[in-house]
Design a protein around this motif. Structure first.
Motif, PDB file in Angstrom:
ATOM      1  N   ALA A   1      40.925  41.572  47.420  1.00 48.27           N
ATOM      2  CA  ALA A   1      40.608  42.852  46.796  1.00 48.27           C
ATOM      3  C   ALA A   1      39.200  43.246  47.205  1.00 48.27           C
ATOM      4  O   ALA A   1      38.427  42.421  47.721  1.00 48.27           O
ATOM      5  N   ALA A   2      38.867  44.512  46.987  1.00 45.37           N
ATOM      6  CA  ALA A   2      37.539  45.009  47.340  1.00 45.37           C
ATOM      7  C   ALA A   2      37.086  46.018  46.305  1.00 45.37           C
ATOM      8  O   ALA A   2      37.860  46.878  45.875  1.00 45.37           O
ATOM      9  N   LEU A   3      35.838  45.907  45.902  1.00 45.92           N
ATOM     10  CA  LEU A   3      35.207  46.854  44.997  1.00 45.92           C
ATOM     11  C   LEU A   3      34.251  47.683  45.834  1.00 45.92           C
ATOM     12  O   LEU A   3      33.320  47.137  46.437  1.00 45.92           O
ATOM     13  N   MET A   4      34.478  49.006  45.893  1.00 48.30           N
ATOM     14  CA  MET A   4      33.731  49.816  46.862  1.00 48.30           C
ATOM     15  C   MET A   4      33.661  51.268  46.410  1.00 48.30           C
ATOM     16  O   MET A   4      34.507  51.749  45.656  1.00 48.30           O
ATOM     17  N   PHE A   5      32.648  51.956  46.895  1.00 41.22           N
ATOM     18  CA  PHE A   5      32.530  53.389  46.677  1.00 41.22           C
ATOM     19  C   PHE A   5      33.263  54.142  47.781  1.00 41.22           C
ATOM     20  O   PHE A   5      33.384  53.664  48.916  1.00 41.22           O
ATOM     21  N   GLU A   6      33.747  55.329  47.435  1.00 41.50           N
ATOM     22  CA  GLU A   6      34.209  56.231  48.475  1.00 41.50           C
ATOM     23  C   GLU A   6      33.005  56.620  49.332  1.00 41.50           C
ATOM     24  O   GLU A   6      31.887  56.635  48.829  1.00 41.50           O
ATOM     25  N   PRO A   7      33.209  56.916  50.641  1.00 38.23           N
ATOM     26  CA  PRO A   7      34.489  56.950  51.352  1.00 38.23           C
ATOM     27  C   PRO A   7      34.881  55.567  51.845  1.00 38.23           C
ATOM     28  O   PRO A   7      34.045  54.683  51.992  1.00 38.23           O
TER      29      PRO A   7
ATOM     30  N   VAL B   1      46.203  39.269  41.966  1.00 36.14           N
ATOM     31  CA  VAL B   1      45.484  40.497  42.308  1.00 36.14           C
ATOM     32  C   VAL B   1      45.684  41.543  41.212  1.00 36.14           C
ATOM     33  O   VAL B   1      44.745  42.238  40.810  1.00 36.14           O
ATOM     34  N   ALA B   2      46.924  41.655  40.717  1.00 31.18           N
ATOM     35  CA  ALA B   2      47.199  42.605  39.631  1.00 31.18           C
ATOM     36  C   ALA B   2      46.351  42.282  38.398  1.00 31.18           C
ATOM     37  O   ALA B   2      45.839  43.190  37.725  1.00 31.18           O
ATOM     38  N   ALA B   3      46.174  40.996  38.112  1.00 26.91           N
ATOM     39  CA  ALA B   3      45.349  40.597  36.968  1.00 26.91           C
ATOM     40  C   ALA B   3      43.889  40.989  37.180  1.00 26.91           C
ATOM     41  O   ALA B   3      43.201  41.416  36.242  1.00 26.91           O
ATOM     42  N   LEU B   4      43.403  40.846  38.422  1.00 25.85           N
ATOM     43  CA  LEU B   4      42.028  41.239  38.736  1.00 25.85           C
ATOM     44  C   LEU B   4      41.849  42.749  38.570  1.00 25.85           C
ATOM     45  O   LEU B   4      40.835  43.207  38.023  1.00 25.85           O
ATOM     46  N   VAL B   5      42.814  43.510  39.045  1.00 24.26           N
ATOM     47  CA  VAL B   5      42.727  44.971  38.914  1.00 24.26           C
ATOM     48  C   VAL B   5      42.707  45.369  37.441  1.00 24.26           C
ATOM     49  O   VAL B   5      41.881  46.192  37.019  1.00 24.26           O
ATOM     50  N   ARG B   6      43.589  44.780  36.638  1.00 24.32           N
ATOM     51  CA  ARG B   6      43.615  45.103  35.208  1.00 24.32           C
ATOM     52  C   ARG B   6      42.293  44.742  34.537  1.00 24.32           C
ATOM     53  O   ARG B   6      41.771  45.502  33.713  1.00 24.32           O
ATOM     54  N   ALA B   7      41.752  43.579  34.882  1.00 24.85           N
ATOM     55  CA  ALA B   7      40.473  43.165  34.295  1.00 24.85           C
ATOM     56  C   ALA B   7      39.357  44.125  34.690  1.00 24.85           C
ATOM     57  O   ALA B   7      38.493  44.463  33.865  1.00 24.85           O
ATOM     58  N   THR B   8      39.368  44.575  35.943  1.00 30.06           N
ATOM     59  CA  THR B   8      38.342  45.500  36.424  1.00 30.06           C
ATOM     60  C   THR B   8      38.392  46.824  35.673  1.00 30.06           C
ATOM     61  O   THR B   8      37.358  47.352  35.224  1.00 30.06           O
ATOM     62  N   LEU B   9      39.584  47.373  35.519  1.00 30.14           N
ATOM     63  CA  LEU B   9      39.726  48.645  34.805  1.00 30.14           C
ATOM     64  C   LEU B   9      39.350  48.500  33.334  1.00 30.14           C
ATOM     65  O   LEU B   9      38.733  49.400  32.744  1.00 30.14           O
TER      66      LEU B   9
ATOM     67  N   ILE C   1      38.740  50.012  43.190  1.00 34.31           N
ATOM     68  CA  ILE C   1      39.131  48.662  43.576  1.00 34.31           C
ATOM     69  C   ILE C   1      40.359  48.797  44.460  1.00 34.31           C
ATOM     70  O   ILE C   1      41.304  49.528  44.140  1.00 34.31           O
ATOM     71  N   GLY C   2      40.320  48.133  45.609  1.00 35.92           N
ATOM     72  CA  GLY C   2      41.402  48.235  46.578  1.00 35.92           C
ATOM     73  C   GLY C   2      42.046  46.891  46.836  1.00 35.92           C
ATOM     74  O   GLY C   2      41.430  45.845  46.646  1.00 35.92           O
ATOM     75  N   TRP C   3      43.308  46.942  47.272  1.00 37.10           N
ATOM     76  CA  TRP C   3      44.055  45.735  47.613  1.00 37.10           C
ATOM     77  C   TRP C   3      45.036  46.076  48.714  1.00 37.10           C
ATOM     78  O   TRP C   3      45.265  47.254  49.024  1.00 37.10           O
TER      79      TRP C   3
ATOM     80  N   PRO D   1      40.133  32.587  38.923  1.00 34.75           N
ATOM     81  CA  PRO D   1      38.827  32.343  39.548  1.00 34.75           C
ATOM     82  C   PRO D   1      38.625  33.279  40.735  1.00 34.75           C
ATOM     83  O   PRO D   1      39.545  33.484  41.528  1.00 34.75           O
ATOM     84  N   VAL D   2      37.442  33.858  40.839  1.00 33.00           N
ATOM     85  CA  VAL D   2      37.161  34.845  41.882  1.00 33.00           C
ATOM     86  C   VAL D   2      35.931  34.422  42.667  1.00 33.00           C
ATOM     87  O   VAL D   2      34.881  34.120  42.089  1.00 33.00           O
ATOM     88  N   THR D   3      36.065  34.415  43.989  1.00 36.82           N
ATOM     89  CA  THR D   3      34.940  34.191  44.889  1.00 36.82           C
ATOM     90  C   THR D   3      34.510  35.533  45.459  1.00 36.82           C
ATOM     91  O   THR D   3      35.351  36.321  45.910  1.00 36.82           O
ATOM     92  N   VAL D   4      33.220  35.813  45.433  1.00 39.83           N
ATOM     93  CA  VAL D   4      32.703  37.076  45.942  1.00 39.83           C
ATOM     94  C   VAL D   4      32.315  36.915  47.406  1.00 39.83           C
ATOM     95  O   VAL D   4      31.625  35.962  47.784  1.00 39.83           O
TER      96      VAL D   4
END
Length: 284
Positions: free
Chosen positions: A136-142, A256-264, A245-247, A114-117
């Motif tokens: 974790a964070a979903l973000m654009f560079e920079p 967190v690893a599961a979230l990263v895998r799902a995102t990719l 995606i950052g952590w 479960p993920v809360t934004v």
């Protein structure tokens, strides 16, 4: 080994440049603060402050300690916060509104946890990661890379945001030289926001519509902000914008690893991973 409390006292004095103001900020008596700083100096064998009747300045040793004490205390606080949240179900993901490349909803559906934004502002993502307020964070560079690890989720074209009255507003495409755009384009929108005294992208676009400035945006972000007075024009020779995606650095969280895998995986399914032929300009 230096304890955290005297370091917090030291940072307060260093930031306030006053023992009196620092004591008020810390909620302790001035003499107690002075004794604590003297004990810290004795323990380290250096003078941290050059004291005078008017101002308290850092010595060279004090300046070095401040540089390292701030992130150390931040990391300690973050560790405590993460520990207190460890037994709670779910993850917290930081995202700035409309800067998710259209991937947020499918990511939330795909993640087994479960993920809360948590919505955040410009360049808030990494601060929230370092302080342990988000997982974790979903973000654009920079972004500020200090204390975080990232994986590139997707790459997409950038477009020029021009006033509708601009001579090139009707062009099919432009080149950077046409717009006299130089420097780090990934930071341009944020520099423009600071320079123009506005607080978010909507305000910046209002100024663009008035002909005050121009900027460069990821195509998916521009698609979320249609404006009659603004035209978005593809840039032929502009490097792509990277969505990551950052952590927290050295995190061992399986969730967190599961979230990263799902995102990719979601980005791959939508054809948005680096190397994809084209980035959609509308939300998925």
């Amino acid at each position: 080994m230096v304890e955290s409390r005297p370091l917090r006292y030291f940072v307060a004095v260093a930031e306030e440049r006053s023992f009196t103001r620092a004591a008020t900020r810390l909620g302790i008596a001035g003499p107690a603060l002075s004794r604590a700083i003297q004990a810290l100096e004795h323990e380290l064998g250096v003078s941290l402050f050059a004291r005078s009747t008017r101002v308290v300045d850092l010595t060279e040793a004090g300046d070095v300690l401040l540089t390292h004490a701030r992130p150390a205390l931040e990391a300690l606080d973050a560790a405590a916060l993460r520990a207190s949240r460890a037994t709670r179900a779910g993850l917290v993901l930081a995202v700035k509104a409309d800067t998710d490349g259209g991937l947020l909803e499918p990511i939330l559906r795909a993640c087994p946890e479960p993920v809360t934004v948590r919505l955040c502002g410009w360049r808030e993502h990494t601060h929230l990661l370092r302080t342990g307020e988000v997982d974790a964070a979903l973000m654009f560079e920079p972004y500020d890379p200090e204390g975080i690890d990232v994986d590139v989720v997707a790459e997409e074209p950038r477009v020029a945001a021009l006033p509708a009255t601009h001579p090139l507003a009707g062009a099919q495409a432009v080149r950077l030289a046409d717009l006299d755009l130089t420097g780090d384009l990934g930071e341009r929108a944020e520099r423009d926001i600071g320079a123009q005294g506005v607080h978010d992208l909507a305000q910046l676009l209002a100024l663009i519509g008035l002909g005050v400035t121009i900027t460069v945006l990821p195509a998916s972000v521009a698609a979320k902000y249609p404006r009659p007075a603004v035209r978005y024009v593809p840039i032929e020779d502009c490097p792509p914008a990277a969505l990551v995606i950052g952590w927290a650095e050295r995190s061992r969280s399986r969730a967190v690893a599961a979230l990263v895998r799902a995102t990719l995986a979601v980005a791959e399914e939508h054809g948005m991973r680096p190397g994809s032929a084209q980035w959609p300009t509308k939300s998925a």
